[in-house]
Enzyme design. Structure first.
Site: not given
Length: 325
Positions: A63, A178, A186, A188, A210, A311, A314
């Protein structure tokens, strides 16, 4: 900074109403002094897999990239952001560094450990009832009333372009890749990686992952238009988005190769695998691996090279240790 200055397309090179691949390149140059080029990790327990280690990014997640691109381009002295936690931590980290006042709006169910981290960095936190959709509406209203710059967690041209630098690094570090699996909150990050992939001389499959309880992109694509889902309680707290963004949705609809869903049990199994490999992912950060495992991309004898984006890292334990330090 006036309310008009919060328009999402400020600072973009395109005139189509959407960020493009050139904006991702511009973002990479703009944010280079403030972000870490994170490694692609390999581990014996995950054969043939490359792990994009955004849990090692400053602020603990990808982020920081989008927040830095937006805040540096807008040059505001006051910022409002809606966040489940990691975006707020990133904005507060940059606010402290740049001398920018930061207010983060969080939904009622957002992680308390992440709220504490934002406050420790000097950010102001407002809790609002409801889910992500209500949170984001409150953040928009607050920015309009106060004249602060709105820096959304995903649906902003500069934010999308900044998140796309994750893809730039992956494709530069693994030119024979590949496929890449990307977690979807969201949207992004997914939209940005898709823009980065559009520059490649050879096709690379980009698959969005998702939570099964929050498949707003898959359902919206099936409906042919954005749809809003009720709030979800998935363990992947950073992926609880309810509605695709106005900018992210057309990019994803036009470019994504596949969208798959993963349940909480699969996410937790993937997180355990990553932890055993020494990769301190939080649940949201493990979703892409869960998707890759569920798709059979890592089965014995599977052809090709696959990357997954971790990603963020935390977790409550990591944030508590950071606070203690």
């Amino acid at each position: 900074m006036t309310a008009a200055d919060t328009r999402p397309l400020t600072g973009l090179a395109t005139d189509t109403g959407l960020p493009g691949p050139a904006d991702v390149l511009a973002a990479a140059e703009r944010i280079a002094p403030h972000v870490r080029h994170t490694p692609l990790l390999r581990h014996d327990t995950l054969p043939g897999l490359l792990v994009k280690a955004e849990h090692l990014q400053h602020s603990g997640s990808f982020k920081l990239r989008g927040a830095a691109n937006a805040m540096l381009a807008l040059g505001a002295d006051e910022v409002v952001a809606g966040s489940s936690g990691n975006h707020g931590i990133a904005v507060a980290t940059l606010g402290r560094m740049l001398g920018v006042r930061v207010t983060v709006v969080m939904a009622a169910g957002a992680a308390e450990a992440k709220e504490r981290a934002i406050r420790a960095l000097g950010g102001r936190v407002l809790r609002v009832p409801g889910g992500v959709a209500e949170r984001d509406r409150h953040a928009r209203d607050l920015a309009a009333r106060t004249g602060a710059a709105l820096v959304p967690s995903s649906d902003h041209g500069l934010v999308i372009a900044g998140q796309g630098t994750v893809g730039l690094e992956v494709f530069r570090d693994a030119p024979d890749l590949d496929a890449v699996f990307v977690p979807v909150g969201g949207g992004g990050l997914l939209a940005g990686v898709l823009l980065a992939a559009a520059r490649l001389p050879r096709p690379v499959r980009v698959i969005g992952v998702e939570p099964e309880r929050a498949r707003r992109y898959a359902r919206s694509m099936a409906a042919g238009e954005p749809v809003e889902l009720p709030p979800s309680d998935t363990v992947a707290d950073g992926l609880r988005g309810q509605r695709p963004g106005e900018l992210t949705f057309p990019i994803v609809r036009r470019r994504v190769d596949d969208l798959i869903g993963v349940d909480d049990a699969a996410v937790l199994r993937a997180m355990d695998l990553l932890h055993r490999a020494g990769i301190a992912a939080e649940p949201s950060g493990a979703a892409a691996l869960a998707g890759a495992l569920g798709s059979g991309a890592l089965r014995p004898g599977a052809a090709g090279r696959t990357a997954v984006v971790v990603s963020g890292g935390n977790s409550a334990a990591v944030l508590a240790a950071a606070a203690a330090r």
